[in-house]
Write an enzyme that holds these catalytic residues in place. Structure first.
Site, mmCIF file in Angstrom:
data_model
loop_
_atom_site.group_PDB
_atom_site.id
_atom_site.type_symbol
_atom_site.label_atom_id
_atom_site.label_comp_id
_atom_site.label_asym_id
_atom_site.label_seq_id
_atom_site.Cartn_x
_atom_site.Cartn_y
_atom_site.Cartn_z
ATOM 1 N N GLY A 1 0.826 -1.206 0.000
ATOM 2 C CA GLY A 1 0.000 0.000 0.000
ATOM 3 C C GLY A 1 0.853 1.246 0.000
ATOM 4 O O GLY A 1 2.065 1.169 -0.215
ATOM 5 N N ASN A 2 0.238 2.385 0.209
ATOM 6 C CA ASN A 2 1.009 3.623 0.285
ATOM 7 C C ASN A 2 0.393 4.553 1.321
ATOM 8 O O ASN A 2 -0.621 4.226 1.946
ATOM 9 C CB ASN A 2 1.123 4.281 -1.093
ATOM 10 N N ARG A 3 1.006 5.707 1.486
ATOM 11 C CA ARG A 3 0.655 6.554 2.631
ATOM 12 C C ARG A 3 -0.469 7.544 2.352
ATOM 13 O O ARG A 3 -0.734 8.424 3.166
ATOM 14 C CB ARG A 3 1.904 7.307 3.092
ATOM 15 N N ALA B 1 -3.782 7.758 -5.127
ATOM 16 C CA ALA B 1 -2.419 7.233 -5.310
ATOM 17 C C ALA B 1 -2.584 5.764 -5.674
ATOM 18 O O ALA B 1 -2.676 4.887 -4.809
ATOM 19 C CB ALA B 1 -1.630 7.398 -4.021
#
Ligand code: C5P
Length: 400
Positions: free
Chosen positions: A209-211, A276
């Protein structure tokens, strides 16, 4: 210059900053607006109704029970007349009442009865402001579409130092003017927004995943809905509550996001891809949790489709396309490259190398990049970025 007079209902609550509301009211009158002041009982301890009556040449209302000047039900008629309701200063107490729909005096009753945009300029002691309960109430108001005119830091009347001071009068004036212009300027348009980061599963419990928090995309969706658009928000996992008045589709993966976006894209007038989206996903997703002992040394990845580029390449999509570019170097050049490569009309670029801005925070500093040029914005609240972006996107729709 002759102009339509607008009716601004100015609510004044019981804070020391109430004296500054005299300047606000003067400024609104000077700009040609009809100003009707409603005060809480507490506010009258700081400034007299006579002051506002003199400044506005209009009756000032405090009590629910006084005779209505035009014999109509006064709080309803005031609420209906208002083009904008602005409450400045707004105490923690009145913010709490507004957040919970209480209507126990003329001001809160008028605010509850009104369909007009609500502008709230808080002012209070820094400790009251920082209490989670106040922050929660402010967030509730924001989520319902109220414009919160951020307070400024400085020395407070009580001697404490910190945020809590009423925003400068000119800033509140501009917020009111902006609402008069923006009121429903996106009515009739369909806006599709993506937000958050995608999660690409490795097994049933683990993912890549990402932030991304989703804050920017949620703010855009909320603001677009407030301005009258029919909004669909397609979001990756986010802790944020559904924005008011939007269709919300919660997805996990890039492929799910793509499907949800494509299903809505041909109808859209504006598509804003703030999500994102993970560029890669694990090539194989284990159906059971991978045991520590069986963990592979490497995870093979495969490319996800680029949703924005796909939209940009299609002839049957007539929407104004907005992409985002999070960069750490050569921000403008990279953003301009993305504008061309993905076939979009506007790229919102930001430098993610500054840890105090961007991911998960409430503020960001962005560039708006179009074929016509680049605009560098100051550090702004994500909500303010949403407004500025929608102003520009709406202009692009109108210019077609
Ligand atoms: O190429 P990059 O990921 O930097 O581009 C970011 C922009 O492209 C964002 O608007 C993002 O939503 C979109 N994007 C996409 N599909 C991907 C990757 C990014 O739509 N797979």
């Amino acid at each position: 210059m002759e102009r339509d007079p607008k009716t601004i209902v100015v609510g004044v609550t019981g804070g020391i900053a109430a004296y500054k509301t005299c300047e606000l009211v003067r400024g609104l009158v000077k700009r040609g607006h009809r100003v009707k002041v409603v005060m809480t009982e507490a506010a009258t301890r700081f400034v007299t109704p006579l002051t506002f009556r003199t400044l506005t040449s209009e009756p000032v209302t405090v009590s629910m029970w006084a005779d209505a000047p035009d014999a109509r039900i006064h709080h309803i008629s005031l609420a209906e007349e208002a083009d904008v309701v602005v409450i400045a200063p707004c105490t923690a107490n009145v913010i709490a009442k507004l957040a919970h729909g209480r209507a126990d005096d003329m001001l809160t009753t008028t605010a509850l009865a009104s369909e007009a945009p609500l502008v709230v300029a808080p002012a209070m002691n820094v400790h009251m402001w920082r209490k989670p309960v106040t922050a929660g109430n402010v967030a509730t108001l924001r989520a319902r579409g109220a414009v919160i005119v951020e307070q400024v830091s400085g020395e407070l009347a009580c001697g404490d130092v910190g945020e809590g001071r009423l925003a400068p009068v000119e800033v509140i004036l501009e917020a009111v003017e902006a609402e008069l212009v923006r009121v429903r300027d996106l009515a009739g348009l369909r806006v599709l927004v993506t937000a958050g980061g995608t999660r690409e599963p490795i097994d049933p419990v683990r993912f890549i995943g990402n932030r991304s928090s989703g804050k920017t995309g949620f703010a855009i969706a909320e603001e677009a809905a407030r301005r009258g658009a029919r909004v669909s928000l397609v979001t990756g996992p986010s802790a944020l509550p559904d924005p008011f008045g939007c269709e919300v589709v919660r997805v996990e993966t890039a492929l799910q996001m793509r499907a949800a976006v494509l299903a809505r894209a041909t109808d859209a007038d504006i598509i804003i891809m703030s999500a994102a989206v993970a560029d890669f996903r694990p090539a194989i997703v284990a159906s059971d949790k991978i045991k520590k002992a069986d963990a592979p040394e490497t995870i093979a990845l495969e490319r996800n489709p680029d949703i924005l580029a796909e939209l940009g390449a299609r002839d049957d999509i007539r929407a104004v396309l907005v992409g985002f570019a999070a960069e750490t170097t050569d921000v403008e050049t990279n953003a301009r490259g993305k504008l061309a490569a993905k076939g979009c009309h506007l790229v919102v670029a930001n430098d993610v190398s500054d840890p105090t801005l961007g991911f998960g925070t409430d503020e960001n500093r962005v560039l708006f990049v179009t074929a016509a040029g680049t605009e560098r914005m100051d550090v702004l609240a994500k909500r303010a970025i949403a407004r500025e972006l929608l102003d520009r996107t709406a202009a692009l729709v109108r210019s077609r």
